[in-house]
Each structure stands twice: as C-alpha cells, then as structure tokens.
Enzyme design. Structure first.
Site, PDB file in Angstrom:
ATOM      1  N   ILE A   1       0.841  -1.204   0.000  1.00 51.73           N
ATOM      2  CA  ILE A   1       0.000   0.000   0.000  1.00 51.73           C
ATOM      3  C   ILE A   1       0.878   1.258   0.000  1.00 51.73           C
ATOM      4  O   ILE A   1       0.662   2.177  -0.794  1.00 51.73           O
ATOM      5  CB  ILE A   1      -0.970  -0.016   1.205  1.00 51.73           C
ATOM      6  CG1 ILE A   1      -1.963  -1.182   1.058  1.00 51.73           C
ATOM      7  CG2 ILE A   1      -1.710   1.319   1.320  1.00 51.73           C
ATOM      8  CD1 ILE A   1      -2.798  -1.478   2.286  1.00 51.73           C
TER       9      ILE A   1
ATOM     10  N   THR B   1      -4.579   4.997   7.703  1.00 52.49           N
ATOM     11  CA  THR B   1      -5.538   4.034   7.129  1.00 52.49           C
ATOM     12  C   THR B   1      -5.060   2.615   7.419  1.00 52.49           C
ATOM     13  O   THR B   1      -5.482   1.670   6.759  1.00 52.49           O
ATOM     14  CB  THR B   1      -5.686   4.219   5.595  1.00 52.49           C
ATOM     15  OG1 THR B   1      -4.407   4.033   4.990  1.00 52.49           O
ATOM     16  CG2 THR B   1      -6.240   5.582   5.228  1.00 52.49           C
TER      17      THR B   1
ATOM     18  N   ARG C   1      -3.844   0.717  11.002  1.00 54.32           N
ATOM     19  CA  ARG C   1      -4.507   0.126  12.170  1.00 54.32           C
ATOM     20  C   ARG C   1      -4.564   1.187  13.260  1.00 54.32           C
ATOM     21  O   ARG C   1      -3.595   1.931  13.459  1.00 54.32           O
ATOM     22  CB  ARG C   1      -3.754  -1.107  12.690  1.00 54.32           C
ATOM     23  CG  ARG C   1      -3.979  -2.378  11.869  1.00 54.32           C
ATOM     24  CD  ARG C   1      -5.424  -2.900  11.971  1.00 54.32           C
ATOM     25  NE  ARG C   1      -5.653  -4.096  11.168  1.00 54.32           N
ATOM     26  CZ  ARG C   1      -6.088  -4.113   9.907  1.00 54.32           C
ATOM     27  NH1 ARG C   1      -6.341  -2.972   9.282  1.00 54.32           N
ATOM     28  NH2 ARG C   1      -6.278  -5.250   9.279  1.00 54.32           N
TER      29      ARG C   1
ATOM     30  N   GLU D   1     -12.057   0.755  17.647  1.00 48.76           N
ATOM     31  CA  GLU D   1     -13.097   0.723  16.620  1.00 48.76           C
ATOM     32  C   GLU D   1     -14.010  -0.482  16.711  1.00 48.76           C
ATOM     33  O   GLU D   1     -15.131  -0.456  16.188  1.00 48.76           O
ATOM     34  CB  GLU D   1     -12.471   0.779  15.218  1.00 48.76           C
ATOM     35  CG  GLU D   1     -11.714  -0.487  14.819  1.00 48.76           C
ATOM     36  CD  GLU D   1     -11.152  -0.414  13.400  1.00 48.76           C
ATOM     37  OE1 GLU D   1     -10.522   0.598  13.050  1.00 48.76           O
ATOM     38  OE2 GLU D   1     -11.344  -1.392  12.644  1.00 48.76           O
TER      39      GLU D   1
ATOM     40  N   HIS E   1     -13.338   2.497   8.666  1.00 47.34           N
ATOM     41  CA  HIS E   1     -12.617   1.338   8.126  1.00 47.34           C
ATOM     42  C   HIS E   1     -13.197   0.901   6.772  1.00 47.34           C
ATOM     43  O   HIS E   1     -13.573  -0.258   6.569  1.00 47.34           O
ATOM     44  CB  HIS E   1     -12.643   0.163   9.131  1.00 47.34           C
ATOM     45  CG  HIS E   1     -11.435  -0.736   8.989  1.00 47.34           C
ATOM     46  ND1 HIS E   1     -10.763  -1.259  10.056  1.00 47.34           N
ATOM     47  CD2 HIS E   1     -10.781  -1.203   7.891  1.00 47.34           C
ATOM     48  CE1 HIS E   1      -9.760  -2.010   9.636  1.00 47.34           C
ATOM     49  NE2 HIS E   1      -9.758  -1.985   8.310  1.00 47.34           N
ATOM     50  N   GLN E   2     -13.261   1.858   5.866  1.00 45.33           N
ATOM     51  CA  GLN E   2     -13.827   1.579   4.546  1.00 45.33           C
ATOM     52  C   GLN E   2     -12.792   1.639   3.431  1.00 45.33           C
ATOM     53  O   GLN E   2     -13.138   1.498   2.252  1.00 45.33           O
ATOM     54  CB  GLN E   2     -14.981   2.559   4.231  1.00 45.33           C
ATOM     55  CG  GLN E   2     -14.511   3.985   3.949  1.00 45.33           C
ATOM     56  CD  GLN E   2     -15.610   4.877   3.401  1.00 45.33           C
ATOM     57  OE1 GLN E   2     -16.402   5.412   4.153  1.00 45.33           O
ATOM     58  NE2 GLN E   2     -15.660   5.056   2.096  1.00 45.33           N
ATOM     59  N   ALA E   3     -11.518   1.836   3.814  1.00 47.21           N
ATOM     60  CA  ALA E   3     -10.502   2.013   2.770  1.00 47.21           C
ATOM     61  C   ALA E   3     -10.448   0.813   1.818  1.00 47.21           C
ATOM     62  O   ALA E   3     -10.214   0.952   0.634  1.00 47.21           O
ATOM     63  CB  ALA E   3      -9.138   2.272   3.390  1.00 47.21           C
TER      64      ALA E   3
HETATM   65  P1  NAI Z   1       2.706  -4.960   3.533  1.00 42.46           P
HETATM   66  O1  NAI Z   1       3.046  -6.114   4.398  1.00 42.46           O
HETATM   67  O2  NAI Z   1       2.822  -5.078   2.060  1.00 42.46           O
HETATM   68  O3  NAI Z   1       3.579  -3.678   3.984  1.00 42.46           O
HETATM   69  C1  NAI Z   1       3.810  -3.331   5.309  1.00 42.46           C
HETATM   70  C2  NAI Z   1       5.166  -2.658   5.385  1.00 42.46           C
HETATM   71  O4  NAI Z   1       5.361  -2.217   6.718  1.00 42.46           O
HETATM   72  C3  NAI Z   1       6.326  -3.609   5.035  1.00 42.46           C
HETATM   73  O5  NAI Z   1       7.159  -3.006   4.071  1.00 42.46           O
HETATM   74  C4  NAI Z   1       7.040  -3.790   6.359  1.00 42.46           C
HETATM   75  O6  NAI Z   1       8.441  -3.977   6.227  1.00 42.46           O
HETATM   76  C5  NAI Z   1       6.719  -2.473   7.046  1.00 42.46           C
HETATM   77  N1  NAI Z   1       6.934  -2.499   8.488  1.00 42.46           N
HETATM   78  C6  NAI Z   1       6.845  -3.549   9.343  1.00 42.46           C
HETATM   79  N2  NAI Z   1       7.193  -3.173  10.588  1.00 42.46           N
HETATM   80  C7  NAI Z   1       7.501  -1.868  10.518  1.00 42.46           C
HETATM   81  C8  NAI Z   1       7.940  -0.915  11.467  1.00 42.46           C
HETATM   82  N3  NAI Z   1       8.143  -1.253  12.742  1.00 42.46           N
HETATM   83  N4  NAI Z   1       8.171   0.347  11.041  1.00 42.46           N
HETATM   84  C9  NAI Z   1       7.992   0.689   9.742  1.00 42.46           C
HETATM   85  N5  NAI Z   1       7.590  -0.180   8.792  1.00 42.46           N
HETATM   86  C10 NAI Z   1       7.343  -1.430   9.170  1.00 42.46           C
HETATM   87  O7  NAI Z   1       1.233  -4.533   3.958  1.00 42.46           O
HETATM   88  P2  NAI Z   1       0.202  -3.654   3.132  1.00 42.46           P
HETATM   89  O8  NAI Z   1      -0.629  -4.549   2.288  1.00 42.46           O
HETATM   90  O9  NAI Z   1       0.902  -2.520   2.504  1.00 42.46           O
HETATM   91  O10 NAI Z   1      -0.740  -3.143   4.323  1.00 42.46           O
HETATM   92  C11 NAI Z   1      -0.273  -2.220   5.287  1.00 42.46           C
HETATM   93  C12 NAI Z   1      -1.282  -2.157   6.416  1.00 42.46           C
HETATM   94  O11 NAI Z   1      -2.499  -1.586   5.922  1.00 42.46           O
HETATM   95  C13 NAI Z   1      -1.704  -3.530   6.954  1.00 42.46           C
HETATM   96  O12 NAI Z   1      -0.847  -3.967   7.956  1.00 42.46           O
HETATM   97  C14 NAI Z   1      -3.079  -3.268   7.485  1.00 42.46           C
HETATM   98  O13 NAI Z   1      -2.978  -2.994   8.872  1.00 42.46           O
HETATM   99  C15 NAI Z   1      -3.552  -2.019   6.750  1.00 42.46           C
HETATM  100  N6  NAI Z   1      -4.739  -2.242   5.934  1.00 42.46           N
HETATM  101  C16 NAI Z   1      -5.821  -1.437   6.134  1.00 42.46           C
HETATM  102  C17 NAI Z   1      -6.968  -1.595   5.386  1.00 42.46           C
HETATM  103  C18 NAI Z   1      -8.156  -0.695   5.549  1.00 42.46           C
HETATM  104  O14 NAI Z   1      -9.219  -1.006   5.015  1.00 42.46           O
HETATM  105  N7  NAI Z   1      -8.054   0.419   6.249  1.00 42.46           N
HETATM  106  C19 NAI Z   1      -7.062  -2.688   4.405  1.00 42.46           C
HETATM  107  C20 NAI Z   1      -5.836  -3.434   4.227  1.00 42.46           C
HETATM  108  C21 NAI Z   1      -4.729  -3.231   4.988  1.00 42.46           C
END
Ligand code: NAI
Length: 336
Positions: free
Chosen positions: A155, A232, A234, A263, A295-297
């Site tokens: 993302i 967007t 957690r 939430e 939480h609609q992203a």
């Molecule tokens: P991803 O796993 O592809 O990317 C997460 C990144 O965060 C990775 O590059 C990882 O190395 C990095 N990371 C891990 N620990 C870290 C730290 N301590 N400091 C900085 N970076 C760190 O995950 P993706 O798909 O990009 O999703 C990111 C987050 O978005 C998910 O964990 C989820 O919580 C959230 N999300 C929210 C949604 C929504 O509807 N609001 C829907 C889908 C995901």
C-alpha cells in the site's frame, strides 16, 4: 468444508456466495463478532472465517479448538487480532488474504488527504445549503509538499506512486527498504527525520508490538506545526489521547483516520440511534479539521471479490492438502 463465517454483512455474503460456486464449501453465516462467547456458534465447523474486529485471543481459540475447528481463514490482510502463538500451540492453521486490493487503500488514503486539504466535505454541505462563501475552505498545493510514508509495502508504495504524480517530495521509513519506492524518488530516512521534515505523515505499516502507539507525544513533538496525519492502517498505531491534545494545541493541523484503536465497538454498525459512550472518539469528531471514515478504505468491488476468492481458495488448499502461500505463522508476527 463447513465454514462458520463471523461478522457477516450482506455484502460479505453476496461476494462469498458468488465465489463459492467454484469451491462448493458449506458456508454458514453469522452476524455477531467472533469472541469466546460466540465461538459456540461454530461448534461443528472445521473452519471459521473471521474479519478484522473478531477477537481471536487465546480464550476464543481454545474454545474453537475444543469444538473441533482446525482452520481459521481471515478475510483480511492484517492479523494483529490473532494470538498466533496460542493458535500454533492449539494446532490451528491461520490463513489470510495478504493482498486483495492495495489500490483501494492507497486511493482512499489520497482521498482523505485531498478532502482534508481542500475541505471538500465542508464545501459539499455548504453548497447544498446555498452557502457559496469560501471563508474557511483555504487549502494548499500538494505539489512540492513533503510527504512521509511510514511502511512502504504494497500500500505504501502505491501511495508514493500516486503522490509522486502530484509532484510531492517523498520521504520513507521502513524496517526493510523497498527498491520500488526508491525508484520513485523516495528517500529513506530515520523516523525522527521523517517526522521533522514532512508536511504530511501517512501510516502504512502493520500493527505489531514495535509499532503500537508509534505516534505518541514524543513523535508528535518532532513533527511540523500544523502537520497532516493520516492513518488508514490500524488504529493503535496512534495514541488517540496524544493526538487529541496535539489537535487542541494545533500541532496537528489535519487528521484523517480510517481506523481507530477502539473501533471494534463502533465500526461496521449503524449506531445512528444510539448514544455513543466512547468520549475519546466523540471528542475527535468535534474538531473541524478531523475526517474519519469507518474502516472503509478496503471497500471496493474489486477488493471484496478478491477477498472472497482468496479466502475460499485458502480453505480449499488446506482441505485438499495443497501448499497454501497464505499461511500465517508466529514467526511472521515477529518479523512483521
Ligand atoms: P505490507 O506487508 O505489504 O507492507 C507493510 C510494510 O510495513 C512492510 O514493508 C514492512 O516492512 C513495514 N513495516 C513492518 N514493521 C515496521 C515498522 N516497525 N516500522 C515501519 N515499517 C514497518 O502490507 P500492506 O498490504 O501494505 O498493508 C499495510 C497495512 O495496511 C496492513 O498492515 C493493514 O494494517 C492495513 N490495511 C488497512 C486496510 C483498511 O481497510 N483500512 C485494508 C488493508 C490493509
């Protein structure tokens, strides 16, 4: 396989039933969240399907395991709500949907930035009331502004891509650098530098013990006066009380949230006839420069279709003993 689907909304049912024509699982839908109290609903289901606000703590997992559940299929990317160590001890397999539409979340993130900056939500209401005054709607050009992206996975890198198109300067922080992000011209810096130099800080890392309350008093103190903060990812990445104080002192100039640390008592439900008891959340809603979505992203047709298809494929893979790429292990939690 019989699958007890928790936290079901009409849209979940529609997309899961459509995808199930290729899988033939027996899907049993339940509206309540999964908790240790509601786990009994899954009493004869070898598989359980859960969502972001289901409580997969040790008690719930124990109750499910005692009833014969062996597989938990998360229809989410995040798995911070699962006690992975307890699941492993109980012999429960956890699968997830690692990517269903990073575009959906990245685009919503940019939507929050644009709406907050140009006050489109306020303009919408004004114009409908015949008020065409521009006072209070002043924004700034995104072009040339510095955006700090925390977490440059699927993302975060898309957010970088879109904002590069706007002509923003990109700073990034991650525990692993992503060459794709660097290729976009983003400069990886340490977190304090990102906080100090960014006009906009946007969070795209997972919630882990290391990122819990990543945005606290200390982090906020390092940020620019009037910074825009977007989350967007957690809710618990942000200490909401610290952020509320920073809004009151005008340290934070704009706050855009799609997630909130408490939430699970609020989001995904129609509470418009209720008296909301969460005073911290209600205080946030009083600020004119705060925009919250529930939480609609993720919520696009593409994402729901992909979530349903991957969730059911994961279940089919495990049932048939095929290798499944989407198993979550306790080690991943530490690495995440
Ligand atoms: P991803 O796993 O592809 O990317 C997460 C990144 O965060 C990775 O590059 C990882 O190395 C990095 N990371 C891990 N620990 C870290 C730290 N301590 N400091 C900085 N970076 C760190 O995950 P993706 O798909 O990009 O999703 C990111 C987050 O978005 C998910 O964990 C989820 O919580 C959230 N999300 C929210 C949604 C929504 O509807 N609001 C829907 C889908 C995901």
């Amino acid at each position: 396989m019989k699958v007890a689907v928790f936290s079901t909304k009409a849209y979940d049912r529609r997309f899961l039933e459509a995808a199930n024509t290729d899988h033939g699982h027996e899907l049993v839908f339940f509206e309540p969240h999964l908790t240790s109290d509601t786990a009994i609903l899954a009493s004869d289901s070898p598989a359980v399907c859960a969502f972001v606000n289901d409580q997969l703590d040790e008690n719930t997992l124990q109750a499910l395991a005692n009833q014969g559940t062996r597989l938990i299929a998360l229809r989410s990317a995040g798995y911070n709500n699962v006690d992975l160590t307890a699941a492993s001890k109980l012999g429960l397999t956890i699968v997830r949907v690692p990517a269903y539409s990073p575009y959906a979340v990245a685009e919503h993130t940019v939507g929050l930035i644009l709406t907050l900056n140009r006050k489109i939500h306020r303009a919408y209401n004004r114009v409908r009331e015949g008020n065409f005054s521009l006072d209070g709607l002043l924004g700034f050009d995104l072009h040339g502004r510095t955006v700090g992206i925390v977490g440059t996975g699927k993302i975060g890198v898309l957010v970088a891509q879109i904002l590069k198109g706007f002509g923003c300067q990109l700073l990034a922080y991650d525990v692993h650098q992503n060459p794709e992000c660097e290729a976009l011209g983003a400069k990886y810096v340490k977190l304090p530098e990102l906080f100090q130099a960014s006009d906009i800080v946007t969070l795209h890392c997972p919630l882990t013990k290391d990122t819990y309350h990543l945005i606290d008093d200390q982090a906020l103190a390092q940020m620019k006066q009037g910074v825009m903060l977007i989350n967007t990812s957690r809710g618990a990445l942000i200490d909401t009380n610290a952020v509320t104080e920073a809004l009151k002192s005008r340290k934070i100039g704009y706050l855009g949230l799609d997630v909130y640390e408490k939430e699970s008592d609020l989001f995904f439900e129609d509470l418009s006839e209720d008296v909301i008891q969460d005073d911290v959340f209600q205080r946030l809603l009083t600020f004119p420069n705060v925009l919250i979505t529930g939480h609609q992203a993720f919520f696009t047709e593409n994402a729901l279709k992909n979530i349903a298809e991957t969730t059911l494929s994961n279940i089919t893979d495990i049932e048939q003993g095929n290798p499944c790429p989407n198993i979550v292990t306790p080690e991943q939690k530490i690495a995440a």
